[in-house]
Design a protein around this motif. Structure first.
Motif, PDB file in Angstrom:
ATOM      1  N   THR A 308     101.717  29.964 -23.945  1.00 60.74           N
ATOM      2  CA  THR A 308     100.384  29.461 -23.687  1.00 60.74           C
ATOM      3  C   THR A 308      99.798  30.036 -22.430  1.00 60.74           C
ATOM      4  O   THR A 308      98.805  29.566 -21.974  1.00 60.74           O
ATOM      5  N   ASP A 309     100.302  31.136 -21.641  1.00 67.41           N
ATOM      6  CA  ASP A 309      99.773  31.507 -20.653  1.00 67.41           C
ATOM      7  C   ASP A 309      98.875  32.708 -21.032  1.00 67.41           C
ATOM      8  O   ASP A 309      99.439  33.770 -21.375  1.00 67.41           O
ATOM      9  N   PRO A 310      97.444  32.736 -20.785  1.00 68.72           N
ATOM     10  CA  PRO A 310      96.664  34.060 -21.315  1.00 68.72           C
ATOM     11  C   PRO A 310      97.212  35.380 -20.854  1.00 68.72           C
ATOM     12  O   PRO A 310      97.072  36.005 -21.504  1.00 68.72           O
ATOM     13  N   LYS A 311      97.682  35.453 -19.504  1.00 69.74           N
ATOM     14  CA  LYS A 311      98.070  36.781 -19.003  1.00 69.74           C
ATOM     15  C   LYS A 311      99.235  37.518 -19.834  1.00 69.74           C
ATOM     16  O   LYS A 311      99.451  38.621 -19.602  1.00 69.74           O
ATOM     17  N   TYR A 312      99.961  36.725 -20.670  1.00 67.66           N
ATOM     18  CA  TYR A 312     101.104  37.242 -21.581  1.00 67.66           C
ATOM     19  C   TYR A 312     100.756  37.599 -22.863  1.00 67.66           C
ATOM     20  O   TYR A 312     101.114  37.997 -23.568  1.00 67.66           O
ATOM     21  N   ILE A 328     100.494  24.573 -29.930  1.00 58.82           N
ATOM     22  CA  ILE A 328     101.379  24.540 -28.826  1.00 58.82           C
ATOM     23  C   ILE A 328     100.610  23.948 -27.671  1.00 58.82           C
ATOM     24  O   ILE A 328      99.395  24.599 -27.042  1.00 58.82           O
ATOM     25  N   SER A 329     101.060  22.776 -27.051  1.00 57.31           N
ATOM     26  CA  SER A 329     100.276  22.268 -25.814  1.00 57.31           C
ATOM     27  C   SER A 329     100.535  23.003 -24.725  1.00 57.31           C
ATOM     28  O   SER A 329     101.588  23.967 -24.370  1.00 57.31           O
ATOM     29  N   TRP A 330      99.556  23.024 -23.618  1.00 55.22           N
ATOM     30  CA  TRP A 330      99.655  23.725 -22.453  1.00 55.22           C
ATOM     31  C   TRP A 330     101.012  23.470 -21.965  1.00 55.22           C
ATOM     32  O   TRP A 330     101.446  22.328 -21.716  1.00 55.22           O
ATOM     33  N   THR A 331     101.588  24.641 -21.408  1.00 56.75           N
ATOM     34  CA  THR A 331     102.962  24.243 -20.809  1.00 56.75           C
ATOM     35  C   THR A 331     103.164  25.305 -19.635  1.00 56.75           C
ATOM     36  O   THR A 331     102.521  26.480 -19.586  1.00 56.75           O
ATOM     37  N   ARG A 332     103.696  24.726 -18.538  1.00 59.94           N
ATOM     38  CA  ARG A 332     103.606  25.655 -17.073  1.00 59.94           C
ATOM     39  C   ARG A 332     105.120  25.383 -16.648  1.00 59.94           C
ATOM     40  O   ARG A 332     105.591  24.240 -16.605  1.00 59.94           O
ATOM     41  N   ARG A 333     105.780  26.451 -15.885  1.00 58.91           N
ATOM     42  CA  ARG A 333     106.866  26.265 -15.189  1.00 58.91           C
ATOM     43  C   ARG A 333     106.468  25.188 -13.938  1.00 58.91           C
ATOM     44  O   ARG A 333     105.298  25.569 -13.315  1.00 58.91           O
ATOM     45  N   PHE A 334     107.318  24.353 -13.578  1.00 56.39           N
ATOM     46  CA  PHE A 334     106.870  23.254 -12.571  1.00 56.39           C
ATOM     47  C   PHE A 334     107.267  23.892 -11.163  1.00 56.39           C
ATOM     48  O   PHE A 334     108.506  23.748 -11.109  1.00 56.39           O
ATOM     49  N   THR A 340      96.411  28.209 -14.245  1.00 64.59           N
ATOM     50  CA  THR A 340      95.206  27.712 -14.843  1.00 64.59           C
ATOM     51  C   THR A 340      95.538  26.400 -15.538  1.00 64.59           C
ATOM     52  O   THR A 340      96.733  26.003 -16.138  1.00 64.59           O
ATOM     53  N   ASP A 341      94.569  25.515 -15.845  1.00 64.04           N
ATOM     54  CA  ASP A 341      95.057  24.147 -16.319  1.00 64.04           C
ATOM     55  C   ASP A 341      94.561  24.303 -17.850  1.00 64.04           C
ATOM     56  O   ASP A 341      94.212  25.572 -18.283  1.00 64.04           O
ATOM     57  N   PRO A 342      94.617  23.107 -18.621  1.00 66.14           N
ATOM     58  CA  PRO A 342      94.220  23.267 -20.016  1.00 66.14           C
ATOM     59  C   PRO A 342      92.955  23.946 -20.517  1.00 66.14           C
ATOM     60  O   PRO A 342      93.018  24.253 -21.621  1.00 66.14           O
ATOM     61  N   SER A 343      91.990  23.672 -19.609  1.00 69.60           N
ATOM     62  CA  SER A 343      90.540  24.172 -19.881  1.00 69.60           C
ATOM     63  C   SER A 343      90.268  25.550 -19.241  1.00 69.60           C
ATOM     64  O   SER A 343      89.387  26.168 -19.512  1.00 69.60           O
ATOM     65  N   GLY A 344      91.737  26.059 -18.627  1.00 69.70           N
ATOM     66  CA  GLY A 344      91.376  27.466 -18.373  1.00 69.70           C
ATOM     67  C   GLY A 344      90.922  27.613 -16.769  1.00 69.70           C
ATOM     68  O   GLY A 344      90.576  28.804 -16.178  1.00 69.70           O
ATOM     69  N   GLU A 346      91.406  27.441 -12.679  1.00 67.28           N
ATOM     70  CA  GLU A 346      92.458  27.836 -11.798  1.00 67.28           C
ATOM     71  C   GLU A 346      92.495  26.445 -10.846  1.00 67.28           C
ATOM     72  O   GLU A 346      91.716  25.769 -10.482  1.00 67.28           O
ATOM     73  N   VAL A 347      93.596  26.086 -10.664  1.00 67.00           N
ATOM     74  CA  VAL A 347      94.271  25.044 -10.024  1.00 67.00           C
ATOM     75  C   VAL A 347      95.413  24.856  -9.196  1.00 67.00           C
ATOM     76  O   VAL A 347      96.363  26.013  -9.403  1.00 67.00           O
ATOM     77  N   GLU A 348      95.842  24.322  -7.918  1.00 69.62           N
ATOM     78  CA  GLU A 348      97.134  24.043  -7.622  1.00 69.62           C
ATOM     79  C   GLU A 348      97.919  23.214  -8.543  1.00 69.62           C
ATOM     80  O   GLU A 348      97.527  22.033  -8.742  1.00 69.62           O
ATOM     81  N   LEU A 349      98.931  23.579  -9.093  1.00 72.05           N
ATOM     82  CA  LEU A 349      99.652  22.931 -10.045  1.00 72.05           C
ATOM     83  C   LEU A 349     100.104  21.720  -9.754  1.00 72.05           C
ATOM     84  O   LEU A 349      99.869  20.626 -10.276  1.00 72.05           O
ATOM     85  N   LEU A 350     100.511  21.385  -8.471  1.00 75.69           N
ATOM     86  CA  LEU A 350     101.112  20.215  -8.307  1.00 75.69           C
ATOM     87  C   LEU A 350     100.084  19.044  -7.877  1.00 75.69           C
ATOM     88  O   LEU A 350     100.310  17.983  -8.506  1.00 75.69           O
ATOM     89  N   ASN A 351      99.003  19.384  -7.608  1.00 76.32           N
ATOM     90  CA  ASN A 351      97.915  18.557  -7.262  1.00 76.32           C
ATOM     91  C   ASN A 351      97.383  18.233  -8.708  1.00 76.32           C
ATOM     92  O   ASN A 351      96.908  17.052  -8.965  1.00 76.32           O
TER      93      ASN A 351
END
Length: 464
Positions: A308-312, A328-334, A340-344, A346-351
């Motif tokens: 789900t990561d556009p760079k791959y 597939i739902s937006w998924t990230r390593r925590f 990027t958030d589900p809308s694309g 850029e975000v700080e993931l924890l926030n």
């Protein structure tokens, strides 16, 4: 053309939902006109007789199966194939890229095991998606790539329902047909065997291996009987009971050609010193093992973070990226990273995770049975903060919540008789060499649909 095809597929599946609900309503009406107690007791007795049991618990206490229409099956089939083949492409990169192995969370011993050449092309030749079907849409939340349970159970449950005259009559009137998962499983194992053995036409001797006494051991014997009946001598044994002479892996003096591996890699590693014969035979390439240890790459839940990561995604086809976006739902390593958030955006993931608790779930990268999962919408703000802190100290993912619906199912107990409940339905397509060949279903009253965690399982039939 792709957009038009996707639109037509979705419209047909949505139209199929009306047909499916009509079939369910007719089934519930049928239950009102039969000896319900007798029907329920005979289903239960057959389940016990044929060992459709998880430990000492009957797997299916429900009085009706799950249904999908042909159009919904076709939607699932196309999405499954596109996503599964995308995973296969990713694996080819992972095998030769240590940074991607780090991303997936592969340990040193797992890296060693995936280096063993299985002797055939497939990575996860038998697998199962965990999915939720909502009319004309489907969402995949996990991929059980190592050795999914339930194939034998599902066929046994389907046969038990089909033996009941009340159900058989209903099936004939409504063009309802079962899947034949055991057949496709054996065909897949034999495909791997022929490739591994350079097209040997000899029927192999198969060993089904896992720890003795696991709750799913009844299913091993179901499958063993099926394999035996179709010309493949089969034994069921603990993988630690095998012997190896440097050329042949054997059990009690009988040479084994194929290991149908049900023991998970993590559990194999924990007791690897006790299973050295199996380890050495696989390493030497002297046994055909299905699935190979390379399936561990896809079993890591972080494979969805890659997909789900556009760079791959530049490595994938348009059809594959469209299927991933749709399914597939937006998924990230925590971790404390920018992404990027589900809308694309850029975000700080924890926030982002902190602010969107009601839309997110935290889950371990490498676990099963529903252990350690935190559903944000079920927690208060302070509890979510503690869950985030706990997840940061371990190997976790964050995933966007998906829409799920509840469905009415009847069940029967000796204490209370007929009971109705609104259950979340986890529809699980089985995947053999990247093609869907049927499904099972799991029900739960909570957000966690899992037999290990106390849910129930039931067969799935297609309305043709």
């Amino acid at each position: 053309m792709l957009v038009e095809h996707e639109s037509n597929l979705t419209k047909a599946a949505m139209a199929g939902e009306s047909k499916r609900r009509q079939c369910i309503a007719s089934y519930h009406a049928m239950l009102e006109h039969i000896d319900l107690g007798g029907f329920a007791r005979k289903l239960h007795d057959e389940m016990v007789k044929h060992k459709v049991m998880y430990g000492d618990r009957v797997v299916c206490p429900f009085l009706r199966p799950s249904f999908v229409t042909r159009a919904q099956f076709e939607l699932l089939r196309e999405r499954v194939h596109a996503v599964a083949t995308a995973m296969q492409i990713m694996v080819e990169y992972v095998l030769h890229d240590r940074s991607l192995q780090d991303f997936l969370g592969l340990t040193d011993i797992e890296r060693e095991l995936i280096s063993f050449d299985p002797g055939y092309k497939g990575i996860s030749t038998t697998a199962r998606f965990d999915s939720f079907l909502n009319g004309g849409s489907c969402n995949f939340v996990e991929y059980n790539a190592e050795s999914p349970a339930g194939i034998g159970y599902t066929d046994a449950m389907s046969a038990i329902f089909m033996r009941r005259p009340e159900f058989r009559e209903f099936a004939q009137e409504n063009n309802i047909v079962p899947f034949d998962l055991s057949k496709v499983l054996l065909e897949t194992i034999l495909e791997c065997w022929r490739e591994w053995s350079n097209n040997s036409n000899r029927k192999p001797t198969i060993a089904i291996v896992d720890f003795a006494g696991v709750p799913t051991h009844h299913e091993f014997y179901m499958l063993g009987e099926y394999f035996d009946a179709h010309g493949c001598k089969t034994v069921v044994t603990d993988h630690r009971s095998l012997e190896y002479d440097g050329e042949h892996l054997s059990f009690e003096g009988e040479n084994i050609d194929v290991l149908y591996r049900r023991v998970l890699t993590n559990e194999f590693i924990e007791k690897m010193d006790e299973a050295r014969p199996m380890y050495q035979a696989v390493k030497d390439g002297n046994i055909c093992m299905v699935n190979s240890f390379r399936s561990k790459i896809l079993h890591k839940k972080s494979i969805f973070a890659l997909l789900t990561d556009p760079k791959y995604q530049e490595r994938l086809t348009t059809e594959q990226t469209q299927a991933i976006k749709s399914s597939i739902s937006w998924t990230r390593r925590f971790a404390d990273i920018r992404t990027t958030d589900p809308s694309g955006n850029e975000v700080e993931l924890l926030n982002y995770v902190r602010k969107h608790r009601n839309e997110l779930v935290l889950k371990p990268n490498d676990s099963y049975g529903g252990h350690g999962i935190y559903f944000g919408w079920e927690q208060k703000e302070n509890d979510w903060e503690r869950s985030m802190d706990a997840a940061l100290g371990h190997d976790y993912l964050v995933q966007e919540r998906i829409p799920v619906t509840r469905e009415l199912f009847p069940s029967w107990s000796s204490e209370n008789g007929l009971e109705w409940g609104e259950y979340i339905v986890d529809l699980d397509p089985y995947v053999f060499n990247y093609h869907m060949s049927g499904a099972t279903a799991r029900l739960s009253l909570s957000s966690l649909c899992n037999v290990t965690s106390g849910g129930g399982s039931l067969p799935c039939f297609m309305i043709d």
